[in-house]
Design an enzyme around this catalytic site. Structure first.
Site, PDB file in Angstrom:
ATOM      1  N   LEU A  43       0.833  -1.199   0.000  1.00  0.00           N
ATOM      2  CA  LEU A  43       0.000   0.000   0.000  1.00  0.00           C
ATOM      3  C   LEU A  43       0.872   1.255   0.000  1.00  0.00           C
ATOM      4  O   LEU A  43       0.839   2.050   0.955  1.00  0.00           O
ATOM      5  CB  LEU A  43      -0.932   0.007   1.228  1.00  0.00           C
ATOM      6  CG  LEU A  43      -1.830  -1.212   1.421  1.00  0.00           C
ATOM      7  CD1 LEU A  43      -2.607  -1.116   2.724  1.00  0.00           C
ATOM      8  CD2 LEU A  43      -2.769  -1.384   0.245  1.00  0.00           C
ATOM      9  N   PRO A  44       1.673   1.457  -1.048  1.00  0.00           N
ATOM     10  CA  PRO A  44       2.489   2.673  -1.077  1.00  0.00           C
ATOM     11  C   PRO A  44       1.585   3.908  -1.142  1.00  0.00           C
ATOM     12  O   PRO A  44       0.518   3.866  -1.767  1.00  0.00           O
ATOM     13  CB  PRO A  44       3.333   2.519  -2.344  1.00  0.00           C
ATOM     14  CG  PRO A  44       2.675   1.464  -3.154  1.00  0.00           C
ATOM     15  CD  PRO A  44       1.828   0.641  -2.237  1.00  0.00           C
ATOM     16  N   HIS A  45       1.994   4.964  -0.456  1.00  0.00           N
ATOM     17  CA  HIS A  45       1.190   6.178  -0.432  1.00  0.00           C
ATOM     18  C   HIS A  45       2.064   7.389  -0.179  1.00  0.00           C
ATOM     19  O   HIS A  45       3.184   7.257   0.310  1.00  0.00           O
ATOM     20  CB  HIS A  45       0.092   6.075   0.636  1.00  0.00           C
ATOM     21  CG  HIS A  45       0.616   5.733   1.997  1.00  0.00           C
ATOM     22  ND1 HIS A  45       0.940   4.448   2.369  1.00  0.00           N
ATOM     23  CD2 HIS A  45       0.883   6.504   3.066  1.00  0.00           C
ATOM     24  CE1 HIS A  45       1.373   4.441   3.620  1.00  0.00           C
ATOM     25  NE2 HIS A  45       1.349   5.683   4.064  1.00  0.00           N
ATOM     26  N   ALA A  46       1.550   8.549  -0.549  1.00  0.00           N
ATOM     27  CA  ALA A  46       2.297   9.787  -0.353  1.00  0.00           C
ATOM     28  C   ALA A  46       1.339  10.956  -0.280  1.00  0.00           C
ATOM     29  O   ALA A  46       0.261  10.928  -0.880  1.00  0.00           O
ATOM     30  CB  ALA A  46       3.285   9.996  -1.500  1.00  0.00           C
TER      31      ALA A  46
END
Length: 154
Positions: free
Chosen positions: A64-67
């Site tokens: 769940l990569p997020h930024a």
């Protein structure tokens, strides 16, 4: 909040394989640019910066990569299904094949957390993951991700 509000059909992709996290983030940046008009370099930098704090591979083949990004006015998502799982430094050390990425406005606060909780709940559902892994058509994957489910507390 439901997934159809943050995920566009054109932001769902099925890819054969990825050679590295860096290459994956480049691909995510390119899709974020084409689907949402985000500058690819800004998206890539945001993902790499967040990943440097700790891997976003949550286990069971899911990442769940997020930024949080400047200049974004709402939360947007991307979903990639990899035909060949890749190493992602996940907590369970298992390779990843389902990747749900979120980009949120820099000051989104609780909305960002609600979106992450929604995605996390959805991706913890073993039936949903089994359906995602059984399909290669982006339109079908989008339908699986956006079908309504009972809401539960995060």
């Amino acid at each position: 909040m439901d997934i159809s509000k943050i995920l566009k059909p054109e932001a769902v992709r099925v890819l054969g394989s990825m050679t590295s996290k860096k290459r994956l983030f480049q691909e995510l940046g390119e899709v974020a640019a084409s689907a949402y008009g985000l500058p690819a370099a800004v998206a890539i930098d945001g993902l790499q910066e967040r990943e440097s704090l700790g891997p976003t591979g949550v286990g069971h083949g899911i990442a769940l990569p997020h930024a949080r990004l400047e200049g974004l006015d709402r939360i947007v998502g991307l979903f990639f299904r990899l035909e060949k799982p890749m190493d992602f430094d996940s907590v369970d050390r298992q390779p990843v094949d389902l990747i749900f990425t979120l980009f949120a406005p820099k000051d989104s606060g609780v909305e960002h957390l609600k979106a992450l909780a929604l995605i996390s709940r959805t991706m913890r559902d073993q039936q949903v993951c089994a359906k995602l892994r059984a399909n290669l058509a982006p339109a079908t994957i989008y339908a699986i991700l956006t079908e309504s489910r009972p809401q539960a507390a995060a």
